[in-house]
Write a protein that holds these residues in place. Structure first.
Motif, PDB file in Angstrom:
ATOM      1  N   THR A  89      65.061  19.106  39.760  1.00 25.95           N
ATOM      2  CA  THR A  89      64.310  20.128  40.469  1.00 25.95           C
ATOM      3  C   THR A  89      63.173  20.695  39.629  1.00 25.95           C
ATOM      4  OG1 THR A  89      65.904  21.795  39.753  1.00 25.95           O
ATOM      5  CG2 THR A  89      66.265  20.806  41.897  1.00 25.95           C
ATOM      6  N   GLU A  90      63.104  20.303  38.361  1.00 23.47           N
ATOM      7  CA  GLU A  90      62.023  20.785  37.505  1.00 23.47           C
ATOM      8  C   GLU A  90      60.724  20.070  37.850  1.00 23.47           C
ATOM      9  OE1 GLU A  90      60.775  20.878  32.782  1.00 23.47           O
ATOM     10  OE2 GLU A  90      62.791  20.274  33.399  1.00 23.47           O
ATOM     11  N   LEU A  91      59.702  20.842  38.089  1.00 23.04           N
ATOM     12  CA  LEU A  91      58.381  20.293  38.371  1.00 23.04           C
ATOM     13  C   LEU A  91      57.506  20.458  37.126  1.00 23.04           C
ATOM     14  CD1 LEU A  91      57.751  21.390  42.060  1.00 23.04           C
ATOM     15  CD2 LEU A  91      58.060  19.079  41.182  1.00 23.04           C
ATOM     16  N   PRO A  92      56.269  19.998  37.153  1.00 20.05           N
ATOM     17  CA  PRO A  92      55.387  20.164  35.983  1.00 20.05           C
ATOM     18  C   PRO A  92      55.222  21.640  35.617  1.00 20.05           C
ATOM     19  CG  PRO A  92      54.442  18.625  37.542  1.00 20.05           C
ATOM     20  CD  PRO A  92      55.609  19.252  38.224  1.00 20.05           C
ATOM     21  N   PRO A  93      54.716  21.922  34.425  1.00 19.56           N
ATOM     22  CA  PRO A  93      54.481  23.315  34.019  1.00 19.56           C
ATOM     23  C   PRO A  93      53.654  24.059  35.062  1.00 19.56           C
ATOM     24  CG  PRO A  93      54.162  21.845  32.152  1.00 19.56           C
ATOM     25  CD  PRO A  93      54.367  20.973  33.357  1.00 19.56           C
ATOM     26  N   PRO A  94      53.932  25.348  35.277  1.00 19.05           N
ATOM     27  CA  PRO A  94      53.220  26.100  36.316  1.00 19.05           C
ATOM     28  C   PRO A  94      51.738  26.237  36.011  1.00 19.05           C
ATOM     29  CG  PRO A  94      54.581  27.553  34.962  1.00 19.05           C
ATOM     30  CD  PRO A  94      54.941  26.153  34.587  1.00 19.05           C
ATOM     31  N   GLY A  95      50.994  26.484  37.071  1.00 22.48           N
ATOM     32  CA  GLY A  95      49.554  26.652  36.955  1.00 22.48           C
ATOM     33  C   GLY A  95      48.815  25.592  37.739  1.00 22.48           C
ATOM     34  N   PRO A  96      47.494  25.537  37.584  1.00 21.83           N
ATOM     35  CA  PRO A  96      46.688  24.602  38.361  1.00 21.83           C
ATOM     36  C   PRO A  96      46.707  23.185  37.782  1.00 21.83           C
ATOM     37  CG  PRO A  96      45.273  25.924  36.959  1.00 21.83           C
ATOM     38  CD  PRO A  96      46.670  26.450  36.759  1.00 21.83           C
ATOM     39  N   TRP A  97      46.652  22.215  38.668  1.00 19.26           N
ATOM     40  CA  TRP A  97      46.535  20.801  38.328  1.00 19.26           C
ATOM     41  C   TRP A  97      45.468  20.207  39.231  1.00 19.26           C
ATOM     42  CZ3 TRP A  97      49.848  18.202  34.734  1.00 19.26           C
ATOM     43  CH2 TRP A  97      50.845  19.023  34.178  1.00 19.26           C
ATOM     44  N   GLU A 130      48.928  23.538  42.818  1.00 15.77           N
ATOM     45  CA  GLU A 130      49.249  24.789  42.129  1.00 15.77           C
ATOM     46  C   GLU A 130      50.762  24.911  42.052  1.00 15.77           C
ATOM     47  OE1 GLU A 130      48.349  28.296  40.101  1.00 15.77           O
ATOM     48  OE2 GLU A 130      46.837  26.995  41.018  1.00 15.77           O
ATOM     49  N   ILE A 131      51.314  24.799  40.843  1.00 22.97           N
ATOM     50  CA  ILE A 131      52.748  24.926  40.642  1.00 22.97           C
ATOM     51  C   ILE A 131      53.070  26.395  40.419  1.00 22.97           C
ATOM     52  CG2 ILE A 131      54.750  24.207  39.286  1.00 22.97           C
ATOM     53  CD1 ILE A 131      53.401  21.937  40.816  1.00 22.97           C
ATOM     54  N   ALA A 132      53.871  26.971  41.313  1.00 24.69           N
ATOM     55  CA  ALA A 132      54.185  28.395  41.230  1.00 24.69           C
ATOM     56  C   ALA A 132      55.074  28.685  40.016  1.00 24.69           C
ATOM     57  CB  ALA A 132      54.880  28.856  42.506  1.00 24.69           C
ATOM     58  N   PRO A 133      54.814  29.773  39.281  1.00 20.42           N
ATOM     59  CA  PRO A 133      55.573  30.054  38.067  1.00 20.42           C
ATOM     60  C   PRO A 133      56.973  30.596  38.320  1.00 20.42           C
ATOM     61  CG  PRO A 133      53.945  31.772  38.465  1.00 20.42           C
ATOM     62  CD  PRO A 133      53.699  30.705  39.499  1.00 20.42           C
ATOM     63  N   ASP A 134      57.197  31.264  39.446  1.00 24.03           N
ATOM     64  CA  ASP A 134      58.477  31.919  39.669  1.00 24.03           C
ATOM     65  C   ASP A 134      59.407  31.147  40.598  1.00 24.03           C
ATOM     66  OD1 ASP A 134      56.691  32.302  41.705  1.00 24.03           O
ATOM     67  OD2 ASP A 134      57.295  34.352  42.164  1.00 24.03           O
ATOM     68  N   ASP A 135      58.835  30.466  41.580  1.00 28.53           N
ATOM     69  CA  ASP A 135      59.652  29.760  42.567  1.00 28.53           C
ATOM     70  C   ASP A 135      58.874  28.534  43.030  1.00 28.53           C
ATOM     71  OD1 ASP A 135      61.258  28.879  44.588  1.00 28.53           O
ATOM     72  OD2 ASP A 135      61.486  30.823  45.565  1.00 28.53           O
ATOM     73  N   VAL A 136      59.412  27.328  42.748  1.00 27.34           N
ATOM     74  CA  VAL A 136      58.654  26.114  43.033  1.00 27.34           C
ATOM     75  C   VAL A 136      58.357  25.939  44.515  1.00 27.34           C
ATOM     76  CG1 VAL A 136      59.435  24.898  40.994  1.00 27.34           C
ATOM     77  CG2 VAL A 136      60.790  24.750  43.081  1.00 27.34           C
ATOM     78  N   ILE A 137      59.161  26.537  45.383  1.00 32.15           N
ATOM     79  CA  ILE A 137      58.902  26.366  46.815  1.00 32.15           C
ATOM     80  C   ILE A 137      57.626  27.080  47.246  1.00 32.15           C
ATOM     81  CG2 ILE A 137      61.352  26.081  47.311  1.00 32.15           C
ATOM     82  CD1 ILE A 137      61.328  28.865  48.553  1.00 32.15           C
ATOM     83  N   LYS A 138      57.083  27.921  46.350  1.00 32.65           N
ATOM     84  CA  LYS A 138      55.812  28.576  46.638  1.00 32.65           C
ATOM     85  C   LYS A 138      54.622  27.774  46.121  1.00 32.65           C
ATOM     86  CE  LYS A 138      57.906  33.195  46.395  1.00 32.65           C
ATOM     87  NZ  LYS A 138      57.904  34.489  45.682  1.00 32.65           N
ATOM     88  N   SER A 139      54.881  26.608  45.549  1.00 31.70           N
ATOM     89  CA  SER A 139      53.797  25.755  45.052  1.00 31.70           C
ATOM     90  C   SER A 139      52.944  25.261  46.215  1.00 31.70           C
ATOM     91  CB  SER A 139      54.377  24.570  44.277  1.00 31.70           C
ATOM     92  OG  SER A 139      55.136  25.023  43.178  1.00 31.70           O
ATOM     93  N   ARG A 140      51.683  24.930  45.908  1.00 37.08           N
ATOM     94  CA  ARG A 140      50.741  24.556  46.966  1.00 37.08           C
ATOM     95  C   ARG A 140      49.956  23.317  46.578  1.00 37.08           C
ATOM     96  NH1 ARG A 140      46.726  27.497  47.167  1.00 37.08           N
ATOM     97  NH2 ARG A 140      47.003  28.731  45.275  1.00 37.08           N
TER      98      ARG A 140
END
Length: 273
Positions: A89-97, A130-140
């Motif tokens: 369930t770990e995604l890439p480090p949070p922030g923009p890609w 955009e990988i969300a820092p607090d909850d990955v389901i909020k990533s976009r």
């Protein structure tokens, strides 16, 4: 040959540091072997016929255990074993890609004449993740494709696909996708929910996404790799043209399988060449 196996990741890469342990029904270890550079395990130890447990481990991956029967030949042919990354369930480090179009592909496959497939790709596209820092389901994720960049390897067919019968690129020069949510679908798989705008029509489209990992690139950056698929129906986007042959077979299938292989670079821009 007593034991044979092939250890692979979900995306087909060899796991060269995998270890295979075989235990008998009492839990006693009877064999231990390491994979070679190609992820292959070969050990000549002859095993007593019976039931055994095979455990495959590798640093960074979740262990896999399975049962096998050794026949009178003394061989255990485990076959291909797929390992999932630890904590999938770990995604890439949070922030923009930023999606790197040079090292990515956007392809589609359609049935042709009911007996074969036509493969096409778009050569001009871009997007951000955009990988969300607090909850990955909020990533976009957002992506834009130039519809005129369709390439099937046949100029006449590509011209037709750009026409009003299909993509109508003059009126609708862009195909866009914007995610609306993400849900976990397995140890290292996700479903990205989103809206696809194509041919002037917006429809909900889900992407079946596999995260393939993160690593350093030769330019000092960090890259993440993804593979995603989706199924589209042309009629959902008002692309109803078709030529029906004498036998009643449609020349071009109405279902499209979309295949995405994506590399994204950490940060809000691509590195300068």
């Amino acid at each position: 040959m007593g034991l044979t196996a092939k250890i692979r990741t979900r995306d087909g890469w060899a796991v060269s540091h995998a270890v295979v342990t075989v235990t008998d029904m009492t839990g006693t270890q009877v064999l231990r072997a390491e994979a070679d550079a190609e992820g292959a395990v070969r050990d000549a130890t002859e095993l007593t016929p019976g039931a055994y447990t095979v455990i495959v481990t590798a640093v960074g991956y979740a262990p896999v255990a399975s049962s096998t029967i050794v026949t009178a030949s003394g061989r255990a042919e485990v076959g291909s074993v797929t390992l999932a990354r630890q904590g999938g369930t770990e995604l890439p480090p949070p922030g923009p890609w930023t999606i790197d179009p040079v090292h990515s592909s956007v392809a589609a496959v359609a049935q042709h004449l009911g007996i074969s497939s036509v493969h096409g790709r778009f050569t001009e596209f871009g997007g951000t993740i955009e990988i969300a820092p607090d909850d990955v389901i909020k990533s976009r994720v957002e992506a834009v494709i130039r519809s005129a960049s369709i390439d099937t390897g046949n100029g006449m067919r590509d011209t037709h696909l750009r026409s009003a019968d299909f993509l109508d690129v003059e009126r609708h020069p862009e195909i866009t996708y914007r995610s609306t949510g993400v849900t976990a679908a397995g140890s290292d798989r996700w479903t990205v929910h989103g809206e696809l705008s194509m041919h002037g029509i917006v429809r909900p489209v889900d992407l079946d996404l596999a995260y393939l990992g993160t690593g350093a690139d030769p330019w000092g950056g960090t890259r993440a790799a993804f593979r995603a698929t989706a199924e589209l129906h042309r009629e959902d986007f008002a692309m109803n043209y078709n030529q029906v042959l004498q036998a009643g077979i449609a020349a071009i299938g109405t279902t499209l399988r979309v295949e995405l292989d994506i590399q994204a670079v950490q940060g809000d821009s691509l590195p300068q060449a």
